[in-house]
Design an enzyme around this catalytic site. Structure first.
Site, PDB file in Angstrom:
ATOM      1  N   LYS A   1     -13.515  -1.324   6.593  1.00  0.00           N
ATOM      2  CA  LYS A   1     -14.072  -2.166   5.529  1.00  0.00           C
ATOM      3  C   LYS A   1     -15.115  -3.138   6.077  1.00  0.00           C
ATOM      4  O   LYS A   1     -16.217  -3.232   5.556  1.00  0.00           O
ATOM      5  CB  LYS A   1     -12.966  -2.961   4.836  1.00  0.00           C
ATOM      6  CG  LYS A   1     -11.621  -2.276   4.773  1.00  0.00           C
ATOM      7  CD  LYS A   1     -11.504  -1.266   3.667  1.00  0.00           C
ATOM      8  CE  LYS A   1     -10.221  -0.478   3.837  1.00  0.00           C
ATOM      9  NZ  LYS A   1      -9.869   0.397   2.769  1.00  0.00           N
TER      10      LYS A   1
ATOM     11  N   ASP B   1      -0.538  -5.674   9.614  1.00  0.00           N
ATOM     12  CA  ASP B   1      -1.583  -4.741   9.170  1.00  0.00           C
ATOM     13  C   ASP B   1      -2.817  -5.568   8.823  1.00  0.00           C
ATOM     14  O   ASP B   1      -2.813  -6.341   7.861  1.00  0.00           O
ATOM     15  CB  ASP B   1      -1.090  -3.933   7.957  1.00  0.00           C
ATOM     16  CG  ASP B   1      -2.090  -2.840   7.573  1.00  0.00           C
ATOM     17  OD1 ASP B   1      -3.223  -2.870   8.099  1.00  0.00           O
ATOM     18  OD2 ASP B   1      -1.738  -1.972   6.752  1.00  0.00           O
TER      19      ASP B   1
ATOM     20  N   TRP C   1       0.872  -1.177   0.000  1.00  0.00           N
ATOM     21  CA  TRP C   1       0.000   0.000   0.000  1.00  0.00           C
ATOM     22  C   TRP C   1       0.911   1.228   0.000  1.00  0.00           C
ATOM     23  O   TRP C   1       1.792   1.329   0.861  1.00  0.00           O
ATOM     24  CB  TRP C   1      -0.846  -0.061   1.269  1.00  0.00           C
ATOM     25  CG  TRP C   1      -1.851   1.024   1.474  1.00  0.00           C
ATOM     26  CD1 TRP C   1      -2.753   1.491   0.565  1.00  0.00           C
ATOM     27  CD2 TRP C   1      -2.062   1.761   2.687  1.00  0.00           C
ATOM     28  NE1 TRP C   1      -3.520   2.473   1.143  1.00  0.00           N
ATOM     29  CE2 TRP C   1      -3.116   2.660   2.443  1.00  0.00           C
ATOM     30  CE3 TRP C   1      -1.479   1.739   3.953  1.00  0.00           C
ATOM     31  CZ2 TRP C   1      -3.599   3.526   3.413  1.00  0.00           C
ATOM     32  CZ3 TRP C   1      -1.954   2.599   4.920  1.00  0.00           C
ATOM     33  CH2 TRP C   1      -3.009   3.483   4.648  1.00  0.00           C
TER      34      TRP C   1
HETATM   35  C1  LMR Z   1      -6.958   1.685  -0.355  1.00  0.00           C
HETATM   36  O1  LMR Z   1      -5.872   1.089  -0.380  1.00  0.00           O
HETATM   37  O2  LMR Z   1      -7.558   2.047  -1.382  1.00  0.00           O
HETATM   38  C2  LMR Z   1      -7.630   1.948   0.956  1.00  0.00           C
HETATM   39  O3  LMR Z   1      -6.870   1.410   1.995  1.00  0.00           O
HETATM   40  C3  LMR Z   1      -7.956   3.375   1.169  1.00  0.00           C
HETATM   41  C4  LMR Z   1      -6.753   4.240   1.402  1.00  0.00           C
HETATM   42  O4  LMR Z   1      -6.746   4.948   2.415  1.00  0.00           O
HETATM   43  O5  LMR Z   1      -5.814   4.236   0.593  1.00  0.00           O
END
Ligand code: LMR
Length: 401
Positions: free
Chosen positions: A246, A211, A130
């Protein structure tokens, strides 16, 4: 004072939602940000949440501050949900949980805590991860490095590369692992692989930071806990950042938790005081409403069952869309195999589309995905799947593969 400041680049994910909202194309589709959508393309509020809110509205007598680490019962229910009923770490009082503003808040508190107490630790993040992960850790003053995770050829976990990478991480560093529904790839280790990962992590003396943002979105509440159950071994230390955005649909209420697992009950008490001090100097104490909703639902057997059913519906819809997308792509572009999408889990899949192809999808068709090729599978519906697959086939053909 401010004249020299340059504009920051748009956020890799939330920036796309901003662009999507401005797009006037009536056929636009948002497959970027990770929010669940139902068959009509809406992000619903679960009925269990609505009912909990009704009850809270009736009962609430004050808006006074919560304690620094949030609502005590919310924290207890969070530990039950994460660890299951009678886990030794919980009954042995080796855990401490603080309610945080979302999973991102939990990660930031964890990052500040690590920076204060393990200032020389590097945080290792998966390649890819991420995009906010390295930014959060770096903003807290920590160094980050990447470990091998994804095998582009099989669209699955590169377990050999991952274990080899762990075996190079210095003792005292931190490894950030996605508990389930890996973001952005959708590729998770198997139960056996989690055992190997845990063996390697503890043999090296590395601290796991789990996470856990998608509990219940993979195969169910119990199966999705496999990583945590494997990592939470007797006597180990770990950090868990969990989120209710979520699985309870509470995105804008900002509700999550940071759980610290220590070696002893004595250490847990001391660590808890340090976590509280980190929070106090950051946002002082968490917002109440989201945590109160989660507590209300988890404390009431009927509401809890209703929530579990609604969560199963969300999960099943996503897995149904995985199947439909794979079948439709097989018709539109038989030369390319998309079966891996069906095997991946959670909201996201790494499609293998290039940044150029993603840009073309946006420019020509108003289809928004993250530039690394990640799509939010929950954004697919039975009505947009066919045009979506047509568009994907067209940009793949246009760019020669
Ligand atoms: C995502 O990866 O789209 C979600 O976790 C929302 C975000 O805050 O990025």
């Amino acid at each position: 004072m401010f004249e020299h400041i340059q504009a920051a680049p748009p956020d890799a994910i939330l920036g796309l939602s901003e662009a999507f909202n401005k797009d006037s194309n009536p056929k636009k589709v948002n497959l970027s940000v990770g929010v669940f959508k139902d068959e009509s393309g809406k992000t619903p509020i679960p009925e269990a949440v609505k009912e909990a809110e009704r009850r809270l509205l009736e009962r609430e007598k004050s808006k006074s501050y919560l304690p620094i680490d949030g609502l005590a019962e919310f924290c207890q229910f969070t530990e039950q949900l994460l660890f299951g009923g009678q886990h030794e770490a919980v009954t042995g009082k080796r855990t401490h949980t603080a309610q945080t503003p979302g999973g991102t808040g939990a990660l930031r508190v964890a990052a500040d805590f690590i920076h204060s107490h393990m200032p020389n630790a590097t945080v290792w993040v998966s390649a890819p991860t991420w995009p906010n992960h390295p930014k959060i850790f770096q903003s807290a003053g920590l160094k980050t490095k990447e470990y091998a995770y994804f095998d582009a050829a099989s669209h699955g976990v590169d377990i050999k590369g991952l274990l080899a990478a762990i075996n190079q991480i210095p003792a005292g560093d931190v490894i950030c692992l996605h508990a389930c529904c890996h973001n952005p790839t959708g590729a998770d280790p198997t139960a056996e692989q989690w055992k190997q990962i845990a063996d390697a992590v503890y043999a090296r003396g590395i601290l796991p930071l789990l996470d856990f943002a998608y509990l219940g979105f993979g195969d169910g509440l119990q199966p999705d806990g496999v990583a945590l159950r494997e990592l939470a071994r007797p006597g180990v230390e770990m950090l868990i950042a969990s989120s209710y955005s979520k699985n309870f649909g509470l995105y804008n209420e900002r509700v999550g938790a940071l759980t610290v697992v220590t070696k002893s009950a004595e250490a847990a008490t001391k660590v808890a005081s340090q976590v509280k001090s980190t929070i106090r100097t950051n946002y002082s104490n968490p917002p109440s409403h989201g945590g109160a909703i989660v507590r209300e639902i988890l404390a009431d057997a009927a509401l809890r069952t209703q929530w579990e059913n609604e969560l199963a519906e969300m999960r099943n819809r996503i897995n149904g869309m995985r199947k439909l997308f794979t079948e439709t792509m097989a018709k539109k572009l038989p030369s390319r195999d998309f079966k891996f999408i069906e095997k991946q889990r959670g909201m996201f899949s790494y499609t293998g589309l290039t940044a150029q192809q993603v840009d073309l999808l946006k420019e020509k068709f108003g289809i928004y995905a993250v530039r690394d090729g990640r799509i939010n599978v929950a954004g697919i519906t039975t009505s947009n799947c066919e045009p979506l697959c047509d568009a994907i086939a067209a940009v793949i053909k246009e760019t020669g593969g």
